[in-house]
Motif scaffolding. Structure first.
Motif: not given
Length: 521
Positions: A170-171, A354-355, A366-368, A480-485
């Motif tokens: 689902y990622v 950012r990395a 899923p990998d990163n 996912i939400f926190l990474a994007r925002v």
């Protein structure tokens, strides 16, 4: 003794049923051939501190000490009054509830809960599913069922819901939802770059859209400007369900003897939720049966469960949609607020993200996502600072002794861990948002390690066989939400403490006017 005297008076039998606790389970330890010395020497159950039935009713009535308190404040007020172990008498057909604030007790309770742990849910919801709409729920579900019925359901659902490969499937789909939400945020801002007063509803819409993907393998369209009316209605009804259930199942209520207006309204609300979800689930099932996936690796949660048991698949989708929206959105808001009020931690998180996302539009995979330890530490610390739930509830799986008192098998037990999360006895610098405490390389001299805390204190998804079945999916949603925002915006909070409303879930009472500015690079 008083209870026995009253019970002999026929005219007062009804009052006894209303105001006394449920009959206590027989404690077999004392009756065995080799009684447990700890049990024999412990103080009797009836002597556990706590309010009497009438006193408790007065305290919950308008003007009373506990009236209209949030769950965390109510737990703390009772602790202040009666100590680290207290008993709330069962009233109006409920079981007694014993609350303990000792993590050692948490471990004792959770390690002795037995093969089929009992976690009493909401009696009003169980009544609805078992008595009002049995044709829909068929005695199934993770929220309302116990014993063998619960185990049968969980045995089917576990291999699908908890399999890492299923989660990874689902990622990209959930990332697509998150990126769509990121495009909406700039258009919601005012002249101060702040979110609107109803931003809480927008986060609920995001959580529902994510859950539509997870539970039904489809986009519900709730992030669109002209969102479907039934989706908007479902968000409203779920919030009302949480508020009404609090009034019926937490605050003393006579609904088991007299169907109050609040109870009748709950039935109407649950009918609305059930009808909306049932239509969505039926449509998804029909779609998947007509167009099955070509390989098992591509199958969604719903499709995999349909291959095993159609009824389980349908009820699992119900439970996910009904229980997974407000919990996820409230948890996400707590973490977002903690990061917004700690910009140095937010900056550190942004550098980690950012990395793996050198460009804002780089895909999450899923990998990163495997290498995001600080993000996961931020989530844990955010849930510690402001948990969506008060704690865990279990029923004693055997006779226990807690803090010198006998706890008979079958007694309902509350472990309100949230009250302890900001206690310096358990977490050093407990009032501070320190994600570093959850990292393996945490330096105890500079930042206290969470490893020093009791291992049974911080259990946001529960423990053992009755741990939250959706924990992997919920973590992925928040990640996912926190990474994007965080990759796209610098966000701040300029409006004082975050307050919560009185409900089953610790949802925000504030207008969520986060300040959002685009990250330059």
């Amino acid at each position: 003794m008083i209870r026995n005297a009253i019970a002999r008076k026929p005219a007062q039998v009804v009052l006894v049923r209303l105001f006394s606790n449920q009959p206590q389970p027989a404690h077999n330890s004392a009756a065995s051939e080799t009684p447990d010395p700890e049990w024999v020497n412990a103080q009797p159950y009836e002597s556990i501190p706590g309010p009497g039935s009438i006193q408790m009713l007065r305290n919950f009535a308008p003007g009373g000490r506990y009236y209209n308190l949030t769950m965390p404040d109510m737990m703390q007020a009772l602790r202040d009054d009666y100590g680290d172990l207290y008993r709330l008498p069962g009233t109006f057909g409920r079981h007694d509830m014993v609350a303990t604030f000792k993590p050692d007790d948490f471990e004792t309770i959770l390690r002795t809960e037995g093969q089929w742990p009992i976690r009493r849910g909401l009696d009003s919801l169980a009544y609805y599913r078992q008595k009002v709409r049995p044709e829909v729920f068929k005695g199934m579900g993770l929220v309302t069922e116990q014993g063998e019925e619960w185990q049968h359901f969980r045995t089917i659902a576990n291999p699908v819901m908890l399999q890492p490969k299923t989660v990874q499937l689902y990622v990209d789909k959930l990332d697509e939802v998150a990126q769509d939400f990121m495009k909406i945020i700039p258009n919601l801002r005012d002249a101060k770059n702040e979110m609107p007063a109803d931003f809480n509803q927008w986060i609920n819409r995001w959580a529902l859209e994510m859950m539509g993907v997870l539970a039904l393998d489809t986009r519900l369209g709730v992030l669109e400007a002209d969102q479907p009316a039934e989706a908007k209605e479902m968000i409203r009804l779920i919030r009302e369900f949480l508020e009404l259930s609090y009034q019926l199942d937490i605050v003393p209520s006579v609904w088991k003897y007299y169907k109050t207006p609040t109870f009748n309204r709950l039935i109407t609300v649950l009918d609305g939720i059930t009808d909306i979800i049932k239509a969505k689930v039926d449509a998804a099932v029909t779609r998947l049966e007509k167009n099955p996936s070509k390989s098992s690796d591509a199958m969604s949660v719903l499709e995999k469960l349909l291959k095993v048991d159609r009824d389980v698949a349908v009820i699992m989708a119900f439970d996910m949609l009904q229980a997974g929206v407000d919990t996820t959105s409230s948890g996400t808001i707590s973490i977002l607020h903690a990061l917004a009020t700690n910009p140095e931690k937010q900056n550190k998180l942004r550098e980690e993200i950012r990395a793996i996302l050198p460009d804002k539009n780089s895909p999450l995979t899923p990998d990163n996502m495997r290498n995001l330890p600080y993000l996961r530490a931020c989530i844990k610390e955010g849930l510690r600072i402001q948990s969506p739930i008060v704690g865990n509830v279990r029923t004693a799986g055997k006779d226990l002794v807690l803090q010198g008192y006998r706890i008979p098998k079958g007694t309902d037990l509350l472990m309100p861990a949230m009250t302890l999360y900001k206690d310096e006895r358990y977490y050093a610098r407990a009032q501070e948002f320190l994600p570093e405490r959850w990292l393996k390389e945490s330096d105890s001299e500079q930042v206290p390690s969470a490893k020093s805390a009791h291992p049974f204190l911080f259990l946001p998804f529960g423990f053992g066989p009755r741990t939250c079945i959706g924990r992997r999916l919920a973590m992925m949603e928040m990640e996912i939400f926190l990474a994007r925002v965080t990759r796209q915006f610098e966000y701040r909070w300029n409006h004082g403490p975050l307050k919560i409303i009185t409900s089953l879930i610790n949802a925000p009472a504030n207008e969520l006017r986060f300040e959002m500015k685009e990250v330059v690079d």
